[in-house]
Write a protein that holds these residues in place. Structure first.
Motif, PDB file in Angstrom:
ATOM      1  N   ASP A  21       1.098  -1.052  -0.034  1.00 51.68           N
ATOM      2  CA  ASP A  21      -0.120   0.503  -0.075  1.00 51.68           C
ATOM      3  C   ASP A  21       0.769   1.601  -0.040  1.00 51.68           C
ATOM      4  OD1 ASP A  21      -1.857  -1.375  -0.039  1.00 51.68           O
ATOM      5  OD2 ASP A  21      -2.889  -1.550   1.854  1.00 51.68           O
ATOM      6  N   VAL A  22       1.367   1.434   0.817  1.00 51.01           N
ATOM      7  CA  VAL A  22       3.180   2.484   1.017  1.00 51.01           C
ATOM      8  C   VAL A  22       3.432   2.474  -0.851  1.00 51.01           C
ATOM      9  CG1 VAL A  22       4.803   3.022   2.433  1.00 51.01           C
ATOM     10  CG2 VAL A  22       2.837   3.048   3.768  1.00 51.01           C
ATOM     11  N   LEU A  23       3.986   1.832  -0.915  1.00 52.00           N
ATOM     12  CA  LEU A  23       4.834   1.692  -2.161  1.00 52.00           C
ATOM     13  C   LEU A  23       3.964   2.088  -3.429  1.00 52.00           C
ATOM     14  CD1 LEU A  23       7.297  -0.306  -0.937  1.00 52.00           C
ATOM     15  CD2 LEU A  23       8.012   1.531  -0.785  1.00 52.00           C
ATOM     16  N   SER A  24       2.971   1.420  -3.294  1.00 51.33           N
ATOM     17  CA  SER A  24       2.053   1.913  -4.393  1.00 51.33           C
ATOM     18  C   SER A  24       1.774   3.354  -4.433  1.00 51.33           C
ATOM     19  CB  SER A  24       0.702   0.923  -3.983  1.00 51.33           C
ATOM     20  OG  SER A  24       0.568   0.109  -4.458  1.00 51.33           O
ATOM     21  N   ALA A  25       1.815   3.922  -3.653  1.00 52.68           N
ATOM     22  CA  ALA A  25       1.128   5.168  -3.901  1.00 52.68           C
ATOM     23  C   ALA A  25       2.418   5.570  -4.241  1.00 52.68           C
ATOM     24  CB  ALA A  25       1.480   6.465  -2.499  1.00 52.68           C
ATOM     25  N   ARG A  26       3.387   5.486  -4.327  1.00 50.85           N
ATOM     26  CA  ARG A  26       4.629   6.028  -4.966  1.00 50.85           C
ATOM     27  C   ARG A  26       4.939   5.250  -6.652  1.00 50.85           C
ATOM     28  NH1 ARG A  26       8.537   8.184  -1.776  1.00 50.85           N
ATOM     29  NH2 ARG A  26       9.522   8.662  -3.261  1.00 50.85           N
ATOM     30  N   LYS A  27       4.224   4.594  -6.452  1.00 49.78           N
ATOM     31  CA  LYS A  27       3.912   4.642  -8.571  1.00 49.78           C
ATOM     32  C   LYS A  27       5.114   3.964  -8.877  1.00 49.78           C
ATOM     33  CE  LYS A  27       0.127   6.766  -9.150  1.00 49.78           C
ATOM     34  NZ  LYS A  27      -0.977   5.988  -8.262  1.00 49.78           N
ATOM     35  N   PRO A  28       5.911   2.697  -7.931  1.00 48.68           N
ATOM     36  CA  PRO A  28       7.331   2.401  -8.713  1.00 48.68           C
ATOM     37  C   PRO A  28       7.452   1.567  -9.928  1.00 48.68           C
ATOM     38  CG  PRO A  28       6.547   1.356  -6.997  1.00 48.68           C
ATOM     39  CD  PRO A  28       5.775   2.346  -6.770  1.00 48.68           C
ATOM     40  N   ALA A  29       8.166   2.025 -11.164  1.00 51.99           N
ATOM     41  CA  ALA A  29       8.116   0.911 -12.176  1.00 51.99           C
ATOM     42  C   ALA A  29       8.750  -0.059 -11.775  1.00 51.99           C
ATOM     43  CB  ALA A  29       9.352   1.966 -13.317  1.00 51.99           C
ATOM     44  N   ALA A  30       9.341  -0.875 -11.370  1.00 52.06           N
ATOM     45  CA  ALA A  30       9.395  -2.077 -10.654  1.00 52.06           C
ATOM     46  C   ALA A  30       9.973  -2.727  -9.383  1.00 52.06           C
ATOM     47  CB  ALA A  30      11.533  -2.371 -11.213  1.00 52.06           C
ATOM     48  N   TRP A  31       9.126  -4.254  -9.365  1.00 55.76           N
ATOM     49  CA  TRP A  31       9.491  -4.458  -8.102  1.00 55.76           C
ATOM     50  C   TRP A  31       9.573  -4.997  -7.994  1.00 55.76           C
ATOM     51  CZ3 TRP A  31       5.235  -2.765  -4.100  1.00 55.76           C
ATOM     52  CH2 TRP A  31       4.183  -2.307  -4.307  1.00 55.76           C
ATOM     53  N   LEU A  32      10.667  -5.184  -6.822  1.00 57.52           N
ATOM     54  CA  LEU A  32      11.768  -6.896  -6.981  1.00 57.52           C
ATOM     55  C   LEU A  32      11.935  -7.313  -5.442  1.00 57.52           C
ATOM     56  CD1 LEU A  32      15.072  -4.976  -8.474  1.00 57.52           C
ATOM     57  CD2 LEU A  32      13.130  -6.106  -9.958  1.00 57.52           C
ATOM     58  N   HIS A  33      11.395  -8.239  -5.120  1.00 60.80           N
ATOM     59  CA  HIS A  33      10.945  -9.083  -4.415  1.00 60.80           C
ATOM     60  C   HIS A  33      12.331 -10.105  -3.670  1.00 60.80           C
ATOM     61  CE1 HIS A  33       9.840 -11.193  -0.890  1.00 60.80           C
ATOM     62  NE2 HIS A  33       8.475 -11.022   0.137  1.00 60.80           N
ATOM     63  N   ALA A  34      13.622 -10.066  -2.995  1.00 62.02           N
ATOM     64  CA  ALA A  34      14.819 -10.738  -2.763  1.00 62.02           C
ATOM     65  C   ALA A  34      14.413 -12.029  -1.767  1.00 62.02           C
ATOM     66  CB  ALA A  34      15.617  -9.924  -2.493  1.00 62.02           C
ATOM     67  N   GLY A  35      12.914 -12.503  -2.065  1.00 60.66           N
ATOM     68  CA  GLY A  35      12.876 -13.635  -1.547  1.00 60.66           C
ATOM     69  C   GLY A  35      12.360 -14.186   0.019  1.00 60.66           C
ATOM     70  N   ASP A  36      12.125 -15.063   0.422  1.00 61.22           N
ATOM     71  CA  ASP A  36      11.439 -15.513   1.899  1.00 61.22           C
ATOM     72  C   ASP A  36      10.568 -15.010   2.271  1.00 61.22           C
ATOM     73  OD1 ASP A  36      13.363 -17.972   2.563  1.00 61.22           O
ATOM     74  OD2 ASP A  36      14.166 -15.914   3.571  1.00 61.22           O
ATOM     75  N   LEU A  37       8.920 -14.921   0.240  1.00 57.80           N
ATOM     76  CA  LEU A  37       8.350 -14.406   0.590  1.00 57.80           C
ATOM     77  C   LEU A  37       7.200 -15.332   1.468  1.00 57.80           C
ATOM     78  CD1 LEU A  37       6.282 -12.673  -2.230  1.00 57.80           C
ATOM     79  CD2 LEU A  37       5.520 -15.149  -1.762  1.00 57.80           C
ATOM     80  N   VAL A  38       7.993 -17.408   0.901  1.00 57.90           N
ATOM     81  CA  VAL A  38       7.000 -18.525   1.514  1.00 57.90           C
ATOM     82  C   VAL A  38       6.589 -19.020   0.949  1.00 57.90           C
ATOM     83  CG1 VAL A  38       6.782 -19.882   3.783  1.00 57.90           C
ATOM     84  CG2 VAL A  38       8.316 -17.483   3.962  1.00 57.90           C
ATOM     85  N   HIS A  39       5.144 -18.465   1.705  1.00 63.84           N
ATOM     86  CA  HIS A  39       3.874 -19.634   0.654  1.00 63.84           C
ATOM     87  C   HIS A  39       3.091 -18.380  -0.375  1.00 63.84           C
ATOM     88  CE1 HIS A  39      -0.380 -21.688   0.498  1.00 63.84           C
ATOM     89  NE2 HIS A  39       0.216 -21.776   1.766  1.00 63.84           N
ATOM     90  N   PRO A  40       3.155 -19.422  -1.491  1.00 66.41           N
ATOM     91  CA  PRO A  40       2.637 -19.263  -2.955  1.00 66.41           C
ATOM     92  C   PRO A  40       1.381 -18.518  -2.253  1.00 66.41           C
ATOM     93  CG  PRO A  40       3.066 -21.655  -3.259  1.00 66.41           C
ATOM     94  CD  PRO A  40       3.227 -21.100  -1.562  1.00 66.41           C
ATOM     95  N   ALA A  41       0.814 -18.311  -1.756  1.00 67.58           N
ATOM     96  CA  ALA A  41      -0.490 -17.516  -0.931  1.00 67.58           C
ATOM     97  C   ALA A  41      -0.106 -15.822  -1.229  1.00 67.58           C
ATOM     98  CB  ALA A  41      -1.444 -17.677  -0.122  1.00 67.58           C
ATOM     99  N   MET A  42       1.269 -15.820  -0.871  1.00 69.05           N
ATOM    100  CA  MET A  42       1.489 -14.475  -0.585  1.00 69.05           C
ATOM    101  C   MET A  42       1.555 -13.506  -1.822  1.00 69.05           C
ATOM    102  SD  MET A  42       1.919 -13.864   2.544  1.00 69.05           S
ATOM    103  CE  MET A  42       3.232 -11.979   2.325  1.00 69.05           C
ATOM    104  N   LEU A  43       1.938 -14.149  -2.976  1.00 71.22           N
ATOM    105  CA  LEU A  43       1.857 -14.121  -4.094  1.00 71.22           C
ATOM    106  C   LEU A  43       1.158 -12.792  -4.478  1.00 71.22           C
ATOM    107  CD1 LEU A  43       3.576 -17.397  -5.874  1.00 71.22           C
ATOM    108  CD2 LEU A  43       4.793 -14.034  -5.942  1.00 71.22           C
TER     109      LEU A  43
END
Length: 123
Positions: A21-43
């Motif tokens: 929510d916070v980052l979306s307001a800034r409208k980034p051109a790219a989103w990078l997630h460097a792992g340990d999201l863990v469960h597929p539902a988090m996507l």
């Protein structure tokens, strides 16, 4: 170019949702997630982002990698496995989790990348 960097979300729905929510307001051109999201539902918390903007690599806490790949594909999110070699705004970016220290060192000393993005340290 504004880039949203996330890592080590560890199935924490509340913190992940707040970050998106916070980052979306800034409208980034790219989103990078460097792992340990863990469960597929988090996507699912990353659906609705601009097409092709989300890039994710596995960390050391994901167990069912096939399910993560499948769910990412279903949601039209990009899962790169354990390593992503990206070009953003003309800069070469390596995206990894960071738990493999010899890999971190090889990437640094290769001098192929303008940026090395990793998580794992929780710092």
């Amino acid at each position: 170019m504004l880039i949203a960097l996330l890592s080590d979300t560890h199935d924490n729905v509340r913190a992940t949702r707040a970050a998106v929510d916070v980052l979306s307001a800034r409208k980034p051109a790219a989103w990078l997630h460097a792992g340990d999201l863990v469960h597929p539902a988090m996507l699912e918390h990353f659906t609705g982002l601009p097409a092709g903007s989300f890039h994710y690599v596995f960390g050391n806490n994901e167990d069912d990698l096939a399910d993560l790949f499948q769910r990412a594909a279903e949601l039209q999110l990009t899962c790169h496995g354990r390593f992503a070699d990206l070009t953003l705004a003309g800069k070469r970016v390596a995206l990894i989790h960071g738990h493999d220290r010899p890999l971190v060192d090889r990437l640094i000393f290769s001098r192929k990348y303008d940026y090395l993005i990793h998580g794992h340290t929780h710092a």
